[in-house]
Design an enzyme around this catalytic site. Structure first.
Site, PDB file in Angstrom:
ATOM      1  N   GLY A  79       3.591  -3.424  -1.161  1.00  0.00           N
ATOM      2  CA  GLY A  79       4.259  -4.152   0.018  1.00  0.00           C
ATOM      3  C   GLY A  79       5.110  -5.262  -0.398  1.00  0.00           C
ATOM      4  O   GLY A  79       5.929  -6.036   0.379  1.00  0.00           O
ATOM      5  N   LYS A 126       0.861   4.314   7.497  1.00  0.00           N
ATOM      6  CA  LYS A 126       0.147   3.318   7.751  1.00  0.00           C
ATOM      7  C   LYS A 126       0.137   3.388   9.230  1.00  0.00           C
ATOM      8  O   LYS A 126       0.309   3.690  10.321  1.00  0.00           O
ATOM      9  CB  LYS A 126       0.130   1.708   6.923  1.00  0.00           C
ATOM     10  CG  LYS A 126       0.488   1.947   5.683  1.00  0.00           C
ATOM     11  CD  LYS A 126       0.811   0.751   4.593  1.00  0.00           C
ATOM     12  CE  LYS A 126       0.948   0.689   3.130  1.00  0.00           C
ATOM     13  NZ  LYS A 126       0.367  -0.401   2.444  1.00  0.00           N
ATOM     14  N   GLU A 136      -3.950   1.520  -6.981  1.00  0.00           N
ATOM     15  CA  GLU A 136      -3.130   0.731  -6.080  1.00  0.00           C
ATOM     16  C   GLU A 136      -3.614  -0.765  -6.430  1.00  0.00           C
ATOM     17  O   GLU A 136      -4.303  -1.128  -5.793  1.00  0.00           O
ATOM     18  CB  GLU A 136      -3.194   0.789  -4.811  1.00  0.00           C
ATOM     19  CG  GLU A 136      -2.740   2.638  -4.139  1.00  0.00           C
ATOM     20  CD  GLU A 136      -2.517   2.898  -2.582  1.00  0.00           C
ATOM     21  OE1 GLU A 136      -1.293   2.960  -2.545  1.00  0.00           O
ATOM     22  OE2 GLU A 136      -3.148   1.933  -1.725  1.00  0.00           O
ATOM     23  N   GLU A 147      -5.977  -2.600   2.168  1.00  0.00           N
ATOM     24  CA  GLU A 147      -5.909  -2.850   3.847  1.00  0.00           C
ATOM     25  C   GLU A 147      -7.068  -2.541   4.928  1.00  0.00           C
ATOM     26  O   GLU A 147      -8.132  -3.925   4.961  1.00  0.00           O
ATOM     27  CB  GLU A 147      -4.842  -2.780   4.287  1.00  0.00           C
ATOM     28  CG  GLU A 147      -2.946  -2.938   3.804  1.00  0.00           C
ATOM     29  CD  GLU A 147      -2.102  -2.565   3.809  1.00  0.00           C
ATOM     30  OE1 GLU A 147      -1.952  -0.612   4.725  1.00  0.00           O
ATOM     31  OE2 GLU A 147      -1.265  -2.348   3.432  1.00  0.00           O
ATOM     32  N   ASN A 203       2.081   7.528   3.082  1.00  0.00           N
ATOM     33  CA  ASN A 203       0.927   6.469   3.453  1.00  0.00           C
ATOM     34  C   ASN A 203       1.542   5.844   4.248  1.00  0.00           C
ATOM     35  O   ASN A 203       2.679   4.445   4.700  1.00  0.00           O
ATOM     36  CB  ASN A 203       0.024   5.482   2.930  1.00  0.00           C
ATOM     37  CG  ASN A 203      -0.934   4.878   3.789  1.00  0.00           C
ATOM     38  OD1 ASN A 203      -0.726   4.884   5.274  1.00  0.00           O
ATOM     39  ND2 ASN A 203      -1.348   4.094   3.149  1.00  0.00           N
ATOM     40  N   GLY A 256       3.906   3.948   0.132  1.00  0.00           N
ATOM     41  CA  GLY A 256       3.854   3.587   1.593  1.00  0.00           C
ATOM     42  C   GLY A 256       5.577   2.828   2.234  1.00  0.00           C
ATOM     43  O   GLY A 256       6.166   4.370   3.053  1.00  0.00           O
ATOM     44  N   HIS A 302      -8.873   2.092   1.823  1.00  0.00           N
ATOM     45  CA  HIS A 302      -7.118   1.469   0.848  1.00  0.00           C
ATOM     46  C   HIS A 302      -7.423   0.035   1.390  1.00  0.00           C
ATOM     47  O   HIS A 302      -8.460  -0.345   1.653  1.00  0.00           O
ATOM     48  CB  HIS A 302      -6.444   2.125   2.506  1.00  0.00           C
ATOM     49  CG  HIS A 302      -4.699   1.688   1.692  1.00  0.00           C
ATOM     50  ND1 HIS A 302      -4.020   0.007   2.448  1.00  0.00           N
ATOM     51  CD2 HIS A 302      -3.389   2.022   1.201  1.00  0.00           C
ATOM     52  CE1 HIS A 302      -2.957  -0.014   1.386  1.00  0.00           C
ATOM     53  NE2 HIS A 302      -2.408   1.288   1.593  1.00  0.00           N
ATOM     54  N   SER A 312       3.658  -0.378  -3.924  1.00  0.00           N
ATOM     55  CA  SER A 312       6.077  -0.706  -4.281  1.00  0.00           C
ATOM     56  C   SER A 312       6.570   0.297  -5.054  1.00  0.00           C
ATOM     57  O   SER A 312       7.652   0.515  -6.054  1.00  0.00           O
ATOM     58  CB  SER A 312       6.272  -1.631  -4.878  1.00  0.00           C
ATOM     59  OG  SER A 312       5.681  -2.707  -4.518  1.00  0.00           O
TER      60      SER A 312
HETATM   61  P1  13P Z   1       3.729   0.259  -0.387  1.00  0.00           P
HETATM   62  O1  13P Z   1       3.948   1.684  -1.250  1.00  0.00           O
HETATM   63  O2  13P Z   1       4.892   0.211   0.584  1.00  0.00           O
HETATM   64  O3  13P Z   1       3.836  -0.988  -1.403  1.00  0.00           O
HETATM   65  O4  13P Z   1       2.809   0.331  -0.079  1.00  0.00           O
HETATM   66  C1  13P Z   1       1.846   1.145  -1.020  1.00  0.00           C
HETATM   67  C2  13P Z   1       0.521   1.844  -0.724  1.00  0.00           C
HETATM   68  O5  13P Z   1      -0.686   0.440  -0.069  1.00  0.00           O
HETATM   69  C3  13P Z   1      -0.010   3.076  -0.271  1.00  0.00           C
HETATM   70  O6  13P Z   1      -1.250   3.436   0.250  1.00  0.00           O
END
Ligand code: 13P
Length: 261
Positions: free
Chosen positions: A180, A12, A174, A104, A10, A242, A102, A221
């Site tokens: 993150g 983002k 997730e 976010e 992803n 991510g 997601h 992560s």
């Molecule tokens: P990270 O791998 O940066 O923690 O993000 C995970 C994520 O939100 C994937 O959709």
């Protein structure tokens, strides 16, 4: 039936068209002549760039086994929905997957369980495979609410979906606190939630093979150091990645971990 793993990046709000095309080249270069698609037990590989980079990334990914997906889809075909993108538009680009719900989007853009369900149905209608994200906040985990929160999110996301629909659905667990943060769930904590989700699918789709066949990804992560351990869990069928998906060397290590190499 063994579930084929899915390693999904992803991206983002990262990567212009030029940067995205370069990233595909750099990931490919990590495998030399040996594209991961040549392996017998190959994982499916997916990258989800921002909308504006999708065309360039699809072009760059030609001749590889990389699937290209979007990060959102609207439920209407067209109309006065400023800033949204419809299934027709994604079909024209040729995307094969879409990330939906997601955290976010839930946190910053008012995504609800209901809109997640509507977007999921729109994706299926357009033959785009939804990757539906669910996850608890730190507060919910600390309050012991994790399994209940995830169960509610999964039930709502899958409302009215048939066993036939489920052939194209992927679920991504997730935990919000792991995204993150550099702090992934432990193998055991992730497996516990994945097993619960699979148990729920058994109940919801009793008498079918849905629970056995649905891929449940872990995200939050996941990186080159922890991927092998997470992917070895019986109910973890891949990753939604991510930060590490933007690093060709790290993303390649995760793909290789899914190959069992
Ligand atoms: P990270 O791998 O940066 O923690 O993000 C995970 C994520 O939100 C994937 O959709």
């Amino acid at each position: 039936m063994a579930r084929r793993k899915l390693i999904a990046g992803n991206w983002k709000m990262n990567m212009t068209s030029a940067e995205g095309a370069q990233l595909i080249k750099d990931i490919k270069a990590q495998f030399g002549a040996e594209c991961p698609c040549t392996a017998v037990n190959k994982p499916d590989v997916l990258v989800c760039p921002p909308f504006t980079s999708i065309a360039a990334v699809i072009e760059a990914a030609k001749g590889t086994c990389f699937n290209v997906g979007a990060q959102n889809i609207h439920w209407e075909e067209k109309g006065a929905y400023t800033g949204e993108i419809s299934g027709n538009m994604l079909n024209e680009l040729g995307v094969t997957y879409v990330i939906i719900g997601h955290s976010e989007r839930r946190q910053y853009f008012g995504e609800t369980d209901d809109t997640v369900n509507k977007r999921t149905k729109a994706a299926l209608k357009h033959n785009i495979k939804p990757v539906i994200c669910v996850g608890e906040t730190l507060k919910q985990r600390q309050a012991g609410e994790t399994l209940a929160v995830i169960e509610n999110q999964v039930r709502a996301a899958l409302k009215d979906l048939t066993a036939e629909d489920m052939k194209n659905v992927t679920i991504a667990y997730e935990p919000v606190w792991a995204i993150g943060s550099g702090l992934a769930a432990t193998n055991e904590d992730a497996q516990e939630v994945h097993a619960m989700i699979r148990g729920l699918l058994k109940k919801l789709y009793e008498g079918t093979s849905v629970a056995d066949e649905t891929r449940i990804l872990y995200g939050g992560s996941m990186n080159d150091a922890n991927a092998a351990g997470l992917l070895a869990q019986p109910d973890i069928d891949g990753g939604l990645i991510g930060g590490a998906a933007l690093k060709p060397d790290k993303f390649a290590v995760i793909i290789k971990a899914a190959l069992g190499k």
